[in-house]
Design a protein around this motif. Sequence first.
Motif, PDB file in Angstrom:
ATOM      1  N   VAL A 142       0.837  -1.203   0.000  1.00  0.00           N
ATOM      2  CA  VAL A 142       0.000   0.000   0.000  1.00  0.00           C
ATOM      3  C   VAL A 142       0.875   1.256   0.000  1.00  0.00           C
ATOM      4  N   LEU A 143       2.039   1.154   0.662  1.00  0.00           N
ATOM      5  CA  LEU A 143       2.919   2.321   0.818  1.00  0.00           C
ATOM      6  C   LEU A 143       3.609   2.727  -0.483  1.00  0.00           C
ATOM      7  N   ILE A 144       3.510   1.884  -1.498  1.00  0.00           N
ATOM      8  CA  ILE A 144       4.069   2.273  -2.801  1.00  0.00           C
ATOM      9  C   ILE A 144       3.439   3.594  -3.241  1.00  0.00           C
ATOM     10  N   GLU A 145       2.139   3.735  -2.998  1.00  0.00           N
ATOM     11  CA  GLU A 145       1.428   4.937  -3.480  1.00  0.00           C
ATOM     12  C   GLU A 145       2.019   6.225  -2.910  1.00  0.00           C
ATOM     13  N   PRO A 146       2.131   6.379  -1.575  1.00  0.00           N
ATOM     14  CA  PRO A 146       2.735   7.638  -1.094  1.00  0.00           C
ATOM     15  C   PRO A 146       4.160   7.870  -1.618  1.00  0.00           C
ATOM     16  N   PHE A 147       4.897   6.797  -1.861  1.00  0.00           N
ATOM     17  CA  PHE A 147       6.250   6.998  -2.405  1.00  0.00           C
ATOM     18  C   PHE A 147       6.218   7.487  -3.857  1.00  0.00           C
ATOM     19  N   THR A 148       5.134   7.183  -4.593  1.00  0.00           N
ATOM     20  CA  THR A 148       5.051   7.731  -5.961  1.00  0.00           C
ATOM     21  C   THR A 148       4.905   9.251  -5.918  1.00  0.00           C
ATOM     22  N   ILE A 149       4.230   9.743  -4.878  1.00  0.00           N
ATOM     23  CA  ILE A 149       4.047  11.192  -4.717  1.00  0.00           C
ATOM     24  C   ILE A 149       5.407  11.850  -4.446  1.00  0.00           C
ATOM     25  N   ALA A 150       6.202  11.181  -3.604  1.00  0.00           N
ATOM     26  CA  ALA A 150       7.541  11.688  -3.288  1.00  0.00           C
ATOM     27  C   ALA A 150       8.437  11.649  -4.524  1.00  0.00           C
ATOM     28  N   PHE A 151       8.317  10.571  -5.303  1.00  0.00           N
ATOM     29  CA  PHE A 151       9.136  10.429  -6.513  1.00  0.00           C
ATOM     30  C   PHE A 151       8.786  11.534  -7.505  1.00  0.00           C
ATOM     31  N   GLN A 152       7.497  11.830  -7.603  1.00  0.00           N
ATOM     32  CA  GLN A 152       7.054  12.896  -8.507  1.00  0.00           C
ATOM     33  C   GLN A 152       7.715  14.230  -8.123  1.00  0.00           C
ATOM     34  N   ALA A 153       7.749  14.530  -6.819  1.00  0.00           N
ATOM     35  CA  ALA A 153       8.339  15.798  -6.367  1.00  0.00           C
ATOM     36  C   ALA A 153       9.824  15.846  -6.731  1.00  0.00           C
ATOM     37  N   CYS A 154      10.532  14.734  -6.536  1.00  0.00           N
ATOM     38  CA  CYS A 154      11.961  14.695  -6.883  1.00  0.00           C
ATOM     39  C   CYS A 154      12.138  14.868  -8.384  1.00  0.00           C
ATOM     40  N   SER A 155      11.273  14.226  -9.150  1.00  0.00           N
ATOM     41  CA  SER A 155      11.449  14.287 -10.591  1.00  0.00           C
ATOM     42  C   SER A 155      11.008  15.647 -11.142  1.00  0.00           C
ATOM     43  N   ARG A 156       9.966  16.242 -10.571  1.00  0.00           N
ATOM     44  CA  ARG A 156       9.583  17.605 -10.971  1.00  0.00           C
ATOM     45  C   ARG A 156      10.719  18.590 -10.670  1.00  0.00           C
ATOM     46  N   GLY A 157      11.449  18.345  -9.584  1.00  0.00           N
ATOM     47  CA  GLY A 157      12.575  19.216  -9.230  1.00  0.00           C
ATOM     48  C   GLY A 157      13.838  18.906 -10.028  1.00  0.00           C
ATOM     49  N   ARG A 158      13.753  17.928 -10.950  1.00  0.00           N
ATOM     50  CA  ARG A 158      14.892  17.500 -11.780  1.00  0.00           C
ATOM     51  C   ARG A 158      16.090  17.120 -10.909  1.00  0.00           C
ATOM     52  N   LEU A 159      15.805  16.360  -9.867  1.00  0.00           N
ATOM     53  CA  LEU A 159      16.831  15.960  -8.904  1.00  0.00           C
ATOM     54  C   LEU A 159      17.896  15.092  -9.558  1.00  0.00           C
ATOM     55  N   GLN A 160      19.156  15.438  -9.294  1.00  0.00           N
ATOM     56  CA  GLN A 160      20.276  14.643  -9.800  1.00  0.00           C
ATOM     57  C   GLN A 160      21.295  14.429  -8.692  1.00  0.00           C
ATOM     58  N   LYS A 161      22.252  13.584  -9.010  1.00  0.00           N
ATOM     59  CA  LYS A 161      23.241  13.175  -8.025  1.00  0.00           C
ATOM     60  C   LYS A 161      24.013  14.353  -7.420  1.00  0.00           C
ATOM     61  N   ASP A 162      24.316  15.365  -8.225  1.00  0.00           N
ATOM     62  CA  ASP A 162      25.143  16.459  -7.700  1.00  0.00           C
ATOM     63  C   ASP A 162      24.319  17.557  -7.033  1.00  0.00           C
ATOM     64  N   ASP A 163      23.032  17.300  -6.815  1.00  0.00           N
ATOM     65  CA  ASP A 163      22.200  18.298  -6.142  1.00  0.00           C
ATOM     66  C   ASP A 163      22.348  18.234  -4.628  1.00  0.00           C
ATOM     67  N   THR A 164      22.072  19.384  -4.003  1.00  0.00           N
ATOM     68  CA  THR A 164      21.882  19.410  -2.556  1.00  0.00           C
ATOM     69  C   THR A 164      20.405  19.690  -2.330  1.00  0.00           C
ATOM     70  N   LEU A 165      19.714  18.690  -1.809  1.00  0.00           N
ATOM     71  CA  LEU A 165      18.262  18.784  -1.647  1.00  0.00           C
ATOM     72  C   LEU A 165      17.919  19.170  -0.213  1.00  0.00           C
ATOM     73  N   LEU A 166      17.109  20.211  -0.068  1.00  0.00           N
ATOM     74  CA  LEU A 166      16.572  20.541   1.253  1.00  0.00           C
ATOM     75  C   LEU A 166      15.153  19.987   1.349  1.00  0.00           C
ATOM     76  N   VAL A 167      14.939  19.076   2.297  1.00  0.00           N
ATOM     77  CA  VAL A 167      13.588  18.569   2.548  1.00  0.00           C
ATOM     78  C   VAL A 167      13.075  19.325   3.764  1.00  0.00           C
ATOM     79  N   TYR A 168      12.142  20.226   3.510  1.00  0.00           N
ATOM     80  CA  TYR A 168      11.666  21.121   4.565  1.00  0.00           C
ATOM     81  C   TYR A 168      10.410  20.520   5.183  1.00  0.00           C
ATOM     82  N   GLY A 169      10.569  19.945   6.380  1.00  0.00           N
ATOM     83  CA  GLY A 169       9.480  19.198   7.022  1.00  0.00           C
ATOM     84  C   GLY A 169       9.739  17.714   6.844  1.00  0.00           C
ATOM     85  N   ALA A 170      10.037  17.008   7.947  1.00  0.00           N
ATOM     86  CA  ALA A 170      10.413  15.593   7.827  1.00  0.00           C
ATOM     87  C   ALA A 170       9.358  14.677   8.442  1.00  0.00           C
ATOM     88  N   GLY A 171       8.094  15.069   8.320  1.00  0.00           N
ATOM     89  CA  GLY A 171       6.985  14.216   8.783  1.00  0.00           C
ATOM     90  C   GLY A 171       6.722  13.099   7.782  1.00  0.00           C
TER      91      GLY A 171
END
Length: 336
Positions: A142-171
């Motif tokens: 069931v948890l696959i679904e919420p992880f697709t939402i997270a994956f979408q955010a990373c991919s919309r942000g064009r996340l790559q290996k050399d990025d520094t990602l700030l995750v604001y809110g760790a709930g």
Amino acid sequence: MKALRVEKPNNISVVEIPKVRLEKDNEILIKVKAAGICGSDISIYSGQSPVATYPRILGHEVTGIVEEISKSVTKFKVGDHVIIKQTESCNNCYACKHGRDNVCVDLKVRGVNIDGGYCEYITVPETSAYKIPKDLDFKTAVLIEPFTIAFQACSRGRLQKDDTLLVYGAGALGATVIQVAKSFGCKIIAVDIEEEKLIQAKNLGATYAINGKSPTLKEEIQAASENYGPTICIDSVCNPKSFEFLVDIVGNAGRVVLMGFDTRVSEIPQFKITARELDIIGSRLQHDKFEKVIDLFARDIIQPKDMISHVFHFEDIEKAFDVIASKQFRKIVLTF
Ligand SMILES: [Zn+2]
Ligand SMILES: [Zn+2]
């Protein structure tokens, strides 16, 4: 068959409805095995969703077994284990034609404005289901679904290996973003105001965990990003102030990814965006992320087991809502 239906806000009950049947050539009939309760289900139940309509069978995080297939189905056979997609779209509008069916002009979201999966059986087009490994239990899947939402955010942000990602809110949301981001191999800075969430963020793969209440928060984020500023900020706090803060802190040529539905105004002068050529990006639901996340689950890159705090049979929904009222839970999963 039985279903869990919200008749009107704050009124949910088990109802008896006719069993669904295959109606179109491309459909599969699924015996539902497990479904997650998500923040959005709770807001639809309590009447706080701006997009929900009633009466409504909730549920968009749904796994089960294929029990019957229509004649032109090629992707599945009876007995396959599956998770269903949250949405249906028109396949014809600009968004749909450009690989953005998650923001179709005629978007239907299961459990929101069409009936979802809190029921014993559901039918979906074969294009709206994904095979899951048989050794992955239905509740965890069931948890696959919420992880697709997270994956979408990373991919919309064009996340790559050399990025520094700030995750604001760790709930709940931020924790899924951290785990997906880890698979990209980038540096991750987690910010939260709760010590417990910061410890968890570190355990999940954050490189740095910083308390959001720190009087030197900005300086600490700068130091953690070699004084450049994060190159991507994903906002999982989702209020007007978090948006303003992230536009301030993000580095040149950076991206700020927003995921909330807050309708209040943020005050951001255009200079802040143009001078550093920032991208302000919305991320909603997901497009084509199920297979990617299923792969992360199959390869044990995401280990979601201890995210589930409670499991109830769907007919014990009252007990589930007691737990929700107590606010002492992580993920609640219903079984069918
Ligand atoms: Zn959800
Ligand atoms: Zn469309």
